[in-house]
Structures are given as C-alpha cells and as structure tokens.
Design a protein around this motif. Structure first.
Motif, PDB file in Angstrom:
ATOM      1  N   PHE A 113       0.746  -1.179  -0.124  1.00  0.00           N
ATOM      2  CA  PHE A 113      -0.373   0.592  -0.050  1.00  0.00           C
ATOM      3  C   PHE A 113       1.277   0.721  -0.251  1.00  0.00           C
ATOM      4  O   PHE A 113       0.135   2.303   0.550  1.00  0.00           O
ATOM      5  CB  PHE A 113      -1.020  -0.359   1.178  1.00  0.00           C
ATOM      6  N   ASN A 118      -7.953   0.189  -1.469  1.00  0.00           N
ATOM      7  CA  ASN A 118      -8.865  -0.310  -2.233  1.00  0.00           C
ATOM      8  C   ASN A 118      -9.662  -1.577  -2.368  1.00  0.00           C
ATOM      9  O   ASN A 118     -10.229  -1.891  -3.030  1.00  0.00           O
ATOM     10  CB  ASN A 118      -7.384  -1.812  -2.743  1.00  0.00           C
ATOM     11  N   VAL A 142     -13.763   2.194  -6.758  1.00  0.00           N
ATOM     12  CA  VAL A 142     -12.246   1.578  -5.622  1.00  0.00           C
ATOM     13  C   VAL A 142     -12.099   3.432  -5.100  1.00  0.00           C
ATOM     14  O   VAL A 142     -11.593   3.838  -5.738  1.00  0.00           O
ATOM     15  CB  VAL A 142     -10.846   1.164  -5.912  1.00  0.00           C
ATOM     16  N   ASP A 166      -8.531   3.628  -3.577  1.00  0.00           N
ATOM     17  CA  ASP A 166      -7.416   3.662  -3.277  1.00  0.00           C
ATOM     18  C   ASP A 166      -5.919   4.183  -2.489  1.00  0.00           C
ATOM     19  O   ASP A 166      -5.101   4.184  -2.135  1.00  0.00           O
ATOM     20  CB  ASP A 166      -6.506   3.805  -5.233  1.00  0.00           C
ATOM     21  N   ASN A 219      -8.915  -4.997   0.033  1.00  0.00           N
ATOM     22  CA  ASN A 219      -9.052  -5.818  -1.119  1.00  0.00           C
ATOM     23  C   ASN A 219     -10.092  -6.695  -1.500  1.00  0.00           C
ATOM     24  O   ASN A 219     -10.469  -7.544  -0.178  1.00  0.00           O
ATOM     25  CB  ASN A 219      -7.727  -6.459  -1.988  1.00  0.00           C
ATOM     26  N   SER A 253     -10.774   4.887  -9.639  1.00  0.00           N
ATOM     27  CA  SER A 253     -10.799   5.358  -8.312  1.00  0.00           C
ATOM     28  C   SER A 253     -10.950   6.804  -9.084  1.00  0.00           C
ATOM     29  O   SER A 253     -10.526   7.384  -9.906  1.00  0.00           O
ATOM     30  CB  SER A 253      -9.493   5.560  -8.587  1.00  0.00           C
TER      31      SER A 253
END
Length: 584
Positions: free
Chosen positions: A152, A178, A367, A369, A453, A504
C-alpha cells in the motif's frame, strides 16, 4: 509543494459515494460499525500469540457510533485478533452516550489520549498533527509495517501529501485501502432494470439512452400498476434535494466511461484518456446527454412527474413499493428484490444491464485507492507504539480482512478443495438467526479493515459469500432466472467482463480552487446557477424548449467564466497525476 497545493490535498477523503460508498455498507451489532491484505491466504496464519507478550491497547475510533456495553469486546473475531497478535483492544471511551467527535476533542484537551486514534474528522486530524499529539509513523512502518510498505505504498504516499504540517511525514494510516463499492449481485453505478419485463420484451440491445426511454415505456405498458394499484414509472429522481440533482449523470455517464466527481460539476473524467473534460460547457457532454434523456423520459410519461420536488425519503418509499422499473444504481432500488420474493412474486426483480454501455473503460465500480475517510494514528503518549504498528500491519493482511468479513476459521468456514467456504451451519444461521453477526463477529468490525481488497491473489474473494459456488447455491428469484438465462455464474459476471470497469476518483475529487480566490468565487457562482437552471430543463414540456434553455444556460456559464475555471482543473489534474507518479 506550495501551501495551496497542500490545502488541496488535505481535502482528499472518500466521497459519498456519497451515498455510494457509505450507503452501500450494511452493518449489524451493537457497535454499528460499517462495512475487505497481505500475508497470504485464508488457509494459514503466520502469527502466533505465544511469541508475543500480551498487551492491552486503548483505542478511540469514531466509527463506533453507538455506546458499547463493555470496554473490552469478546466476540469471536476480537478473540481471534487477540490470539493472532497478543493484543487486547480497550474501547473504554465509548461507554455511555455522547458525540464521538466531542469526546475526542475532550480527550485532546485533557491530554489523556488513548494508544490508537481513529477518526474521520479533518479538523481534529489537523490539530493532532500540528500539536504533536500523534507520532510520525515512517520509522515504525519501515521496521514493523512490511505489509503496508509492500502493498500500500501509494496510499501511504497520498497520506504524506495530505500532512497539514507539510513535512512529508506519515502521521496516519488510511483504512479500507483498495476497498470500494463492488458487489457481485448489482452495481451501485450502472442501470438496474427489471429483468422479468426486459426478458418478456425479448432482451433487446439498448445502445443509446433514447432507446432506453423506448424500452422503459414498453415495460411500463406491461406493468402499469404496482401490487397496490398505484402508477408505475420507468424512473424517478429526487430533485427536491440538492444532492439529488447532482446525481443525474449516474448510470448514463458511468456507462459511457465518464466519472463525475469533484469540481462543483465543472468537469468529468474521461476514463479512457484519464483526463478531465468539460461537464457543463460542452453541449455534447455526458451531462447534457443525461439531461436530454430525462427530459424525453418526462415528456413520454416514463419519469415520475413528482421527481421535480421529490425528497430522498419519498423516492425510497416508492422504490420500496415496486413503483420504478429501473434505477441508476442498485442502492436506489431499496432492497426491492428481497421484497418481491417476500411478496410471493420471486420472478420479479432487478439486474444490472449494459444499457448504452461502452465495450471497455466504464465506471461500474469505485475503488478507494487512497483508503476511506477513517485514519489510524498513534498518540505520542503511547508506551506501546511498536505493538500498535504490529496491529496495523496485521490488519493490512488478507488473513485479517477475511477474519473480519467472514468470522474465524473453524467457526463459520473451513478450507474445502483448497479454497475457503462457509460451513453448512453458518449458511443456515446467516439466513435464520438475526444475531448471527453478534454471535460470530462476522462483519461486526468491518471498519477495522486496513486492507480493503476484495480479491485475494490466492484465487478467491475475501468475502466468502461472493464465491460463484455460494452465489449459485443460494441465489433466488429474478437474479437466479437471469444467470440461468445468460449462462453466468453470478449476476455481475457480464459487467465484470468489461475491461477497465473499476475506477478511483480520489485524485480528481481532491482538486479545489484556492479558498477566497477570484477563481473560487466564479466556481461557486457557476455551481449555484447551474444547479438551479439545469434542474428546470428536465421538466420542459417540449424538446424545442429544452434545447433553447440548454443553449441559454451554456452561454450564461461562459459569461460567468466557466471555461477559465475548467482550464484550471484540467491543468491541475495533469500536474497532480505527474506528481503522484513521481513519488512511486
């Protein structure tokens, strides 16, 4: 980095999603936590509490909305975290009633801070850093946070850019990195449509929004009334709320590969090009296509005529009564699939369909991120900083994510043919026991995830109820009919096959004009004018009136300086992309 740039990044947080990334979580249990990293697989743990000195860490986390009955929780997930890490979490500040931010402010003023601070309050985050109440985490992350640094690093760099003291150091770890709003059943960002009616009409391809209006009109003719005899409509909007007007591009723009977030509606992001394009000043933009779609739907009687003044609560009530045949996102259907089954009409129900959808580069899933809004820090008064980082590092594994989402191995699931699967008893209990989450800990502490995730690289979903085997065995109603008819393993398989469907918007949403500047004033005036003027257009009674109003609005926006404001955002996005890329 300039002060202006830092201010812009300081505002980078998860957006609603608005509704989207917050309204799509579903939680259970007395703590009302909302609800997915990398050691390896669900099959084995590499951590042994026998090797670790037991320690109790105090924690304040503002995702604990309701007061807890006891400061140390002993549900199976918390017990398993203790076994894996040797760490017991003490939530003492959450006993009794009171506002979370107010409690944290009081702790800050008294200098009696817990070991761990988790908050989404930007003002408090800034005070904690500026007053040196939280530690710089860089050395600890390097020495004890290997899962964070290896998996990450991008999210950690984004947190460094947000530092209010502009020293390039890392003070907080973001949560749910994520994660997002993916769901294997329905998309929160694309059109949900009544499958049974669509199937009766021969499953026609719908390549344009005009064709979608025609389809909805035919569907309305097939089912003009709901079970209570009230009028059905193809769609509804809640323009009686300001934020409802801001969502008119959902569905249509997303399917066309445009992400609408940030900049007060000045721009869209073209996914294929990864650049900003005009939202309001371009007459051919996805925004104007969406407005034209809704205006035609209104003129054809497909759009609920009360949409102009409808509030969010009202549209949910109508959706829950089955009065809409489609919606621009699954969350707006208000759980109607389950209600159709409960009402004895399981053949009725919604699926996500590729309505006017590009063959690649779409926005089906969001997502995070950069992580979500909750930031994890260590107070400077903590005497156990290394053990706190050990906890953070554990929460950044797939093992921890799968524990938090599904419950402990052996209690709710086991490995079957090399993959994790819920036990038959757990499957039955999930259906029949309303206290399943409390008893097993499953999804009770979903905001404890640092790794969000959904896909474990070992080859399965971190949420074990999302496996194709589980879905096929437990799916019912219209969605079961849909996957059988299409030959799918799960309802979203067709959309999932579209390349580059997950996006994202953390960078574009972080962009801001400088507060108090001439550009910011122009932006505010433009947003206020456009929000009111464009909403009226949807309800024009003729196409000619719509087009005349559209031309007038665009001309007025140009006089107000929209092209100058857009140019700022366009160039700033390109600059920020380059800056972030250079940090890797």
């Amino acid at each position: 980095m300039s002060k202006t740039q830092l201010k812009r990044f300081t505002l980078m947080m998860s957006i609603v999603m608005v509704v989207v990334l917050t309204a799509c979580s579903k939680n259970n249990g007395e703590n009302s936590v909302s609800s997915n990293a990398p050691t390896s697989s669900a099959a084995a743990s590499e951590t042994s509490s026998s090797e670790l000195e037991p320690v109790t860490l105090t924690i304040f986390a503002d995702w604990v909305i309701n007061p807890l009955s006891k400061n140390i929780q002993t549900d199976p997930v918390m017990e398993e975290i203790r076994k894996k890490t040797g760490i017991t979490l003490d939530f003492e500040p959450f006993l009794g009633n009171g506002d979370a931010s107010a409690k944290l402010s009081a702790l800050l003023a008294s200098n009696e801070l817990p070991d761990i601070i988790v908050t989404s309050n930007n003002d408090i985050i800034n005070k904690l850093v500026q007053n040196k109440k939280v530690m710089a985490l860089d050395d600890l992350v390097t020495s004890r946070g290997q899962n964070l640094t290896q998996n990450f690093s991008n999210a950690l760099n984004l947190m460094r850019l947000q530092s209010p003291v502009r020293d390039g150091k890392l003070y907080f770890i973001p949560g749910d990195i994520n994660g997002g709003d993916y769901n294997p059943y329905l998309s929160a960002n694309l059109w949900s449509v009544r499958w049974d009616l669509y199937d009766k009409l021969g499953r026609p391809a719908v390549n344009t929004l005009d064709e979608f209006v025609d389809l909805l009109k035919k569907m309305q003719e097939l089912e003009p009334k709901n079970k209570d005899g009230k009028d059905n409509y193809g769609l509804g909007l809640f323009m009686g709320e300001a934020w409802g007007g801001g969502l008119v591009t959902k569905g249509g723009a997303n399917a066309a590969g445009m992400v609408d977030a940030g900049g007060n509606g000045i721009f869209l992001r073209d996914v294929a090009k990864d650049e900003l394009v005009p939202r309001l000043s371009d007459p051919n933009s996805a925004f104007w296509e969406s407005l034209e779609f809704y205006n035609k739907a209104y003129r054809e009687g497909v759009l609920d005529p009360e949409s102009a003044t409808m509030k969010f609560g009202t549209i949910l009530e109508k959706a829950g009564a089955g009065r809409y045949l489609a919606s621009y996102g699954s969350w707006l259907s208000n759980g109607q699939n389950e209600k159709f089954i409960a009402d004895g009409t399981p053949e009725k129900g919604y699926v996500t369909l590729p309505i006017a959808t590009k063959s690649e580069n779409i926005f089906a899933n969001a997502v995070n991120d950069a992580g979500n809004q909750f930031k994890w820090g260590i107070s400077t008064t903590s005497k156990n900083a290394e053990r706190v980082m050990d906890l953070f590092n554990f929460l950044a594994t797939y093992e921890a994510t799968e524990l938090i989402v599904n419950g402990p191995q052996g209690l709710t699931w086991d490995m079957v043919d090399g993959k994790p699967a819920l036990t038959a008893q757990a499957i039955e209990d999930k259906k029949s026991d309303p206290d399943y989450s409390k008893k097993t800990g499953s999804n009770l502490w979903s905001n404890m995830k640092i790794n969000g995730n959904y896909d474990n690289p070992a080859g399965w979903k971190t949420n074990f109820t999302w496996s194709p085997e589980y879905i096929k065995a437990n799916l019912a109603g219209a969605q079961k009919n849909y996957i059988d008819a299409m030959g799918y393993n799960y309802p979203m398989e067709g959309i999932d096959s579209i390349p580059n469907n997950t996006q994202s918007f953390s960078l574009q949403a972080s962009l801001h004009t400088e507060a108090g500047s001439d550009l910011a004033t122009k932006e505010t005036n433009i947003a206020t004018y456009a929000g009111t003027a464009t909403a009226v257009l949807i309800f024009e009674k003729t196409e000619a009136d719509f087009l005349a109003g559209k031309e007038k609005i665009i001309n007025e926006l140009k006089k107000m300086g929209i092209e100058e404001v857009f140019t700022f955002y366009h160039d700033e996005y390109a600059r920020i992309k380059e800056e972030v890329a250079n940090m890797k």
